[in-house]
Design a protein around this motif. Structure first.
Motif, short mmCIF file in Angstrom:
data_model
loop_
_atom_site.label_atom_id
_atom_site.label_comp_id
_atom_site.label_asym_id
_atom_site.label_seq_id
_atom_site.Cartn_x
_atom_site.Cartn_y
_atom_site.Cartn_z
N ARG A 1 -93.45 -67.13 -2.14
CA ARG A 1 -94.25 -68.24 -1.60
C ARG A 1 -93.31 -69.10 -0.77
O ARG A 1 -92.12 -69.13 -1.01
CB ARG A 1 -94.88 -69.06 -2.74
CG ARG A 1 -95.79 -68.22 -3.63
CD ARG A 1 -97.20 -68.73 -3.66
NE ARG A 1 -98.06 -67.91 -4.51
CZ ARG A 1 -99.26 -67.49 -4.14
NH1 ARG A 1 -99.73 -67.81 -2.95
NH2 ARG A 1 -99.98 -66.74 -4.95
N GLN B 1 -109.44 -64.37 -3.76
CA GLN B 1 -109.04 -64.45 -2.37
C GLN B 1 -107.61 -64.99 -2.27
O GLN B 1 -107.26 -65.97 -2.92
CB GLN B 1 -110.01 -65.40 -1.65
CG GLN B 1 -109.95 -65.36 -0.16
CD GLN B 1 -111.01 -66.28 0.44
OE1 GLN B 1 -111.61 -67.09 -0.24
NE2 GLN B 1 -111.24 -66.14 1.72
N VAL C 1 -100.43 -63.82 3.88
CA VAL C 1 -101.75 -64.09 3.32
C VAL C 1 -102.09 -65.56 3.44
O VAL C 1 -101.27 -66.44 3.14
CB VAL C 1 -101.78 -63.70 1.82
CG1 VAL C 1 -103.18 -63.91 1.25
CG2 VAL C 1 -101.35 -62.26 1.63
N VAL C 2 -103.32 -65.83 3.90
CA VAL C 2 -103.89 -67.14 3.67
C VAL C 2 -105.24 -66.88 2.97
O VAL C 2 -105.31 -66.97 1.76
CB VAL C 2 -104.00 -68.00 4.96
CG1 VAL C 2 -104.69 -67.29 6.08
CG2 VAL C 2 -104.57 -69.34 4.65
N ASP C 3 -106.25 -66.51 3.66
CA ASP C 3 -107.48 -66.07 3.01
C ASP C 3 -107.51 -64.55 2.90
O ASP C 3 -107.93 -64.00 1.89
CB ASP C 3 -108.71 -66.55 3.78
CG ASP C 3 -108.83 -68.07 3.72
OD1 ASP C 3 -109.26 -68.67 4.72
OD2 ASP C 3 -108.50 -68.64 2.67
N ASP C 4 -107.10 -63.89 3.95
CA ASP C 4 -106.97 -62.44 3.89
C ASP C 4 -105.52 -62.05 4.19
O ASP C 4 -104.70 -62.90 4.50
CB ASP C 4 -107.97 -61.73 4.81
CG ASP C 4 -107.81 -62.11 6.27
OD1 ASP C 4 -108.78 -61.98 7.03
OD2 ASP C 4 -106.72 -62.57 6.66
N MET C 5 -105.24 -60.77 4.05
CA MET C 5 -103.87 -60.29 4.18
C MET C 5 -103.70 -59.63 5.53
O MET C 5 -104.49 -58.78 5.92
CB MET C 5 -103.56 -59.31 3.06
CG MET C 5 -102.12 -58.89 3.00
SD MET C 5 -101.75 -57.80 1.61
CE MET C 5 -102.07 -58.85 0.23
N ARG C 6 -102.64 -60.01 6.25
CA ARG C 6 -102.30 -59.38 7.51
C ARG C 6 -100.99 -58.64 7.33
O ARG C 6 -100.00 -59.22 6.89
CB ARG C 6 -102.16 -60.43 8.63
CG ARG C 6 -103.46 -61.17 8.89
CD ARG C 6 -104.51 -60.26 9.47
NE ARG C 6 -105.81 -60.89 9.54
CZ ARG C 6 -106.66 -60.76 10.55
NH1 ARG C 6 -106.34 -59.99 11.59
NH2 ARG C 6 -107.83 -61.36 10.52
N PHE C 7 -101.00 -57.36 7.70
CA PHE C 7 -99.84 -56.52 7.50
C PHE C 7 -99.01 -56.35 8.77
O PHE C 7 -99.55 -56.34 9.88
CB PHE C 7 -100.28 -55.13 7.05
CG PHE C 7 -100.76 -55.06 5.64
CD1 PHE C 7 -102.08 -55.34 5.32
CD2 PHE C 7 -99.88 -54.72 4.61
CE1 PHE C 7 -102.51 -55.28 4.01
CE2 PHE C 7 -100.32 -54.66 3.30
CZ PHE C 7 -101.63 -54.93 3.00
N GLY C 8 -97.70 -56.18 8.58
CA GLY C 8 -96.87 -55.69 9.65
C GLY C 8 -97.13 -54.21 9.86
O GLY C 8 -97.83 -53.57 9.07
N TYR D 1 -98.42 -66.96 1.38
CA TYR D 1 -97.98 -65.95 0.41
C TYR D 1 -97.51 -64.75 1.21
O TYR D 1 -98.21 -64.30 2.13
CB TYR D 1 -99.16 -65.60 -0.51
CG TYR D 1 -98.88 -64.54 -1.56
CD1 TYR D 1 -99.64 -63.37 -1.61
CD2 TYR D 1 -97.89 -64.73 -2.52
CE1 TYR D 1 -99.41 -62.42 -2.57
CE2 TYR D 1 -97.67 -63.77 -3.50
CZ TYR D 1 -98.43 -62.62 -3.52
OH TYR D 1 -98.21 -61.67 -4.49
N TYR E 1 -109.35 -50.98 4.02
CA TYR E 1 -108.41 -50.93 5.13
C TYR E 1 -108.39 -49.52 5.71
O TYR E 1 -108.65 -48.55 5.02
CB TYR E 1 -106.98 -51.24 4.67
CG TYR E 1 -106.74 -52.64 4.18
CD1 TYR E 1 -106.94 -52.99 2.85
CD2 TYR E 1 -106.27 -53.61 5.05
CE1 TYR E 1 -106.69 -54.27 2.40
CE2 TYR E 1 -106.01 -54.91 4.61
CZ TYR E 1 -106.23 -55.22 3.29
OH TYR E 1 -105.97 -56.49 2.85
#
Lengths: 112, 109
Positions: B51, A97, B93-100, B32, A35
């Motif tokens: 969750r 993952q 998160v689903v496959d990858d993590m997205r951040f605020g 998640y 990242y």
């Protein structure tokens, strides 16, 4: 147990130079991530690897490349650095993952 | 396009007060929702996670409230302490993590 180590801690780099940021984990995690963190933008995924031998592109992959020759190491290479790549770079790993990610201490990179 | 929107950008709270940070997401596939705490010069560290099958999770002074229908979740820090001063990131998160984008919390003594 060290967890995740990153090197160097910080670096000043001339534009146009090549640079490799190193990341090593000792948790035997399958997945690893890179990242970049920029003020006001949070953390953005550059590249990831779900398992040794495979890699994938994240949200901001341009100008960066990665390799995953083994489970523990996941180096990030800037082939020809540009000032917009000035950032703090974090490596992370997870058991799989979609699982909890654990972060390294970061590399602070300044491209002049 | 930011998939996870976090607010406020910064927050100042008196010692003993309640800190509240809010996040909203668009993608209903996220399954998640972790919160990370980051101190200056350090990497983010997992603080608490939830969750979508539960509406609330509490760990000590930290509570996540989750509203699946509104696609929102929030972090509440009770009895905030100066040592809680840090930047907090929500993620999805689903496959990858997205951040605020992060919230810089300052707790004044």
């Amino acid at each position: 147990i060290a967890g995740i180590t990153q090197a160097p801690t910080s670096q000043i780099l001339a534009a146009g130079r090549r640079m490799t940021l190193r990341c090593t984990q000792d948790m035997r995690h399958n997945a690893m991530y890179w990242y970049r963190q920029d003020l006001g933008l949070g953390l953005r995924l550059i590249h990831y690897s779900n398992t040794a031998g495979t890699t994938g592109k994240g949200e901001v992959p341009d100008g960066y490349s990665v390799s995953r020759a083994n489970t523990d190491d996941f180096p990030l290479t800037l082939a020809s650095a540009v000032p917009s790549q000035t950032s703090v770079y974090f490596c992370a790993s997870s058991s799989g993952q979609g699982e909890t990610q654990y972060f390294g201490p970061g590399t602070r990179l300044l491209v002049l | 396009q930011q998939q996870v929107k976090q607010s406020p950008q910064s927050l100042i709270v008196q010692k003993g007060g309640i800190s509240i940070i809010n996040c909203a997401y668009e993608n209903t596939a996220f399954d998640y929702f972790p919160w990370y705490q980051q101190f200056p010069g350090k990497g983010p560290a997992l603080l608490i996670a939830i969750r979508p099958d539960v509406s609330e999770k509490k760990e000590g002074r930290f509570t996540i409230s989750f509203n699946k229908s509104a696609k929102q979740f929030s972090l509440h820090i009770m009895d905030s302490q100066p040592g809680d001063s840090a930047t907090y990131f929500c993620a999805a998160v689903v496959d990858d993590m997205r951040f605020g984008a992060g919230t810089r919390l300052t707790v004044k003594p």
